[in-house]
Design an enzyme around this catalytic site. Structure first.
Site, PDB file in Angstrom:
ATOM      1  N   PRO A   2       0.795  -1.223   0.000  1.00  0.00           N
ATOM      2  CA  PRO A   2       0.000   0.000   0.000  1.00  0.00           C
ATOM      3  C   PRO A   2       0.834   1.282   0.000  1.00  0.00           C
ATOM      4  O   PRO A   2       1.604   1.533   0.912  1.00  0.00           O
ATOM      5  CB  PRO A   2      -0.781  -0.087   1.311  1.00  0.00           C
ATOM      6  CG  PRO A   2      -0.203  -1.228   2.078  1.00  0.00           C
ATOM      7  CD  PRO A   2       0.989  -1.706   1.359  1.00  0.00           C
ATOM      8  N   GLU A   3       0.637   2.072  -1.013  1.00  0.00           N
ATOM      9  CA  GLU A   3       1.069   3.459  -0.973  1.00  0.00           C
ATOM     10  C   GLU A   3      -0.225   4.274  -0.891  1.00  0.00           C
ATOM     11  O   GLU A   3      -1.295   3.702  -0.713  1.00  0.00           O
ATOM     12  CB  GLU A   3       1.919   3.801  -2.205  1.00  0.00           C
ATOM     13  CG  GLU A   3       3.202   2.972  -2.231  1.00  0.00           C
ATOM     14  CD  GLU A   3       4.189   3.385  -3.314  1.00  0.00           C
ATOM     15  OE1 GLU A   3       4.223   4.568  -3.681  1.00  0.00           O
ATOM     16  OE2 GLU A   3       4.924   2.512  -3.793  1.00  0.00           O
ATOM     17  N   HIS A  93      -2.980 -14.844   9.571  1.00  0.00           N
ATOM     18  CA  HIS A  93      -2.507 -13.471   9.377  1.00  0.00           C
ATOM     19  C   HIS A  93      -3.598 -12.427   9.564  1.00  0.00           C
ATOM     20  O   HIS A  93      -3.435 -11.280   9.176  1.00  0.00           O
ATOM     21  CB  HIS A  93      -1.880 -13.327   7.994  1.00  0.00           C
ATOM     22  CG  HIS A  93      -0.765 -14.288   7.756  1.00  0.00           C
ATOM     23  ND1 HIS A  93       0.313 -14.401   8.614  1.00  0.00           N
ATOM     24  CD2 HIS A  93      -0.557 -15.199   6.785  1.00  0.00           C
ATOM     25  CE1 HIS A  93       1.127 -15.350   8.161  1.00  0.00           C
ATOM     26  NE2 HIS A  93       0.615 -15.846   7.055  1.00  0.00           N
ATOM     27  N   ARG A 111       3.077  -9.621   7.395  1.00  0.00           N
ATOM     28  CA  ARG A 111       4.353  -9.191   7.987  1.00  0.00           C
ATOM     29  C   ARG A 111       4.189  -8.435   9.306  1.00  0.00           C
ATOM     30  O   ARG A 111       5.166  -8.203  10.003  1.00  0.00           O
ATOM     31  CB  ARG A 111       5.128  -8.339   6.979  1.00  0.00           C
ATOM     32  CG  ARG A 111       5.658  -9.184   5.852  1.00  0.00           C
ATOM     33  CD  ARG A 111       6.394  -8.344   4.830  1.00  0.00           C
ATOM     34  NE  ARG A 111       7.692  -7.927   5.298  1.00  0.00           N
ATOM     35  CZ  ARG A 111       8.525  -7.170   4.584  1.00  0.00           C
ATOM     36  NH1 ARG A 111       8.167  -6.744   3.382  1.00  0.00           N
ATOM     37  NH2 ARG A 111       9.689  -6.829   5.055  1.00  0.00           N
ATOM     38  N   ARG A 155      16.254  21.086   2.012  1.00  0.00           N
ATOM     39  CA  ARG A 155      16.739  19.718   2.211  1.00  0.00           C
ATOM     40  C   ARG A 155      17.964  19.426   1.356  1.00  0.00           C
ATOM     41  O   ARG A 155      17.928  19.651   0.156  1.00  0.00           O
ATOM     42  CB  ARG A 155      15.660  18.698   1.819  1.00  0.00           C
ATOM     43  CG  ARG A 155      14.292  19.004   2.334  1.00  0.00           C
ATOM     44  CD  ARG A 155      14.135  18.487   3.738  1.00  0.00           C
ATOM     45  NE  ARG A 155      12.944  19.065   4.334  1.00  0.00           N
ATOM     46  CZ  ARG A 155      12.235  18.455   5.264  1.00  0.00           C
ATOM     47  NH1 ARG A 155      12.601  17.275   5.685  1.00  0.00           N
ATOM     48  NH2 ARG A 155      11.185  19.047   5.766  1.00  0.00           N
TER      49      ARG A 155
END
Length: 275
Positions: A2-3, A93, A111, A155
């Site tokens: 997932p993004e 899971h 995970r 940055r």
DNA sequence: CTATGGACCTGAATGC
DNA sequence: TGCATTCAGGTCCATA
């Protein structure tokens, strides 16, 4: 998996089912990334007011407090309306089963990098720790080219890592970082502060374009993704560079290169993308 | 303050 | 076939 687009697609498919539902019980499997922070019994009887998204977090608003859900690397949410389609028993899971009077909301996460955390309010220190440092929403009204360019100027890190950090703008994950930089013609290794205004504008536009397209196409992060109804993403967005090391650039046929940045893989076309 | 590397955990793919 | 190694969409945290 997932993004931002996948999380947003998940949100949309969940919100209509669960808004207004009354929580009956919560079953927890193995521990996720952080403890829930509340006795599951205390959630019973609460009503779900809605589901929002902040970055890659889903915020499930309740009468009293909210649940912060995160899908981590391998998480997905599924909703089973109780009547039409009874859910299978939890598998190894399935670590978070929220039973409501309208059906079951289940977080599946092999995970277990994902999370389900309860917070009293959004200003609760628990929520603040997770959400407080997040940058602007790329698909919202506060994402503006001026501020984006100004932020890049502060940055010195490589642009790829600045995007991933999510402090300037949220939601761009490892796949879409490579893809947006390709569309903008900027190498992942370019220092953020060295990016000129015109190039920052191209990147700005690429971020919006790529994320919007992916949301429209149903969360097509190039691999297995399905929304909370179990419908597959459309997979129509094929990667220009991600995962294509050694293969020819789709624009100029130059072999795509691979680069390791901060323990993450980056991909770029050495001809289409300039330092 | 920034930059870096490690940590968390499991499964799939690859290599010998 | 079996076993070891590598890699995976995220992000917080300790360390320098």
């Amino acid at each position: 998996m997932p993004e931002l687009p996948e999380v947003e697609v998940t949100r949309r498919s969940v919100v209509k089912n669960i808004t207004g539902a009354r929580i009956e019980s919560l079953r927890l499997g193995k521990p996720l990334r952080w403890p829930l922070g509340i006795d599951p019994l205390e959630l019973a009887g609460q009503t779900v007011l809605g589901v929002r998204r902040r970055g890659k977090y889903l915020l499930v608003d309740l009468d009293d407090g909210l649940l912060l859900l995160h899908l981590g690397m391998s998480g997905s949410l599924a909703f089973w309306p109780t009547r039409t389609n009874p859910p299978p028993p939890p598998g190894p899971h399935d670590h978070f089963d929220l039973w409501t009077d309208r059906g079951l909301l289940r977080l599946h996460d092999p995970r277990r990098f994902g999370a389900a955390v309860w917070a009293r309010h959004e200003q609760d220190p628990v929520a603040e720790k997770l959400l407080g440092h997040l940058g602007v929403e790329p698909l919202g009204p506060d994402f503006k080219p001026d501020a984006f360019h100004a932020g890049l100027k502060t940055r010195s890190a490589p642009i790829k890592q600045v995007l991933l950090a999510g402090e300037l703008v949220v939601g761009v994950g490892n796949i879409y970082a490579s893809e947006t930089l390709f569309l903008a013609g900027i190498r992942p290794s370019t220092r953020a502060q060295k990016i000129s205004r015109p190039r920052a504008d191209r990147l700005f536009a690429a971020i919006i374009q790529v994320l919007n397209l992916a949301v429209e196409q149903g969360g097509s992060t190039l691999r297995n993704f399905s929304n909370a109804q179990g419908e597959a993403g459309h997979f129509q967005v094929h990667a220009h560079v991600y995962g294509r090391a050694g293969e020819p650039c789709r624009v100029c046929a130059t072999p795509i290169r691979w680069l390791l940045q901060g323990q993450r893989s980056s991909y770029f076309c050495p001809k289409c993308q300039k330092p």
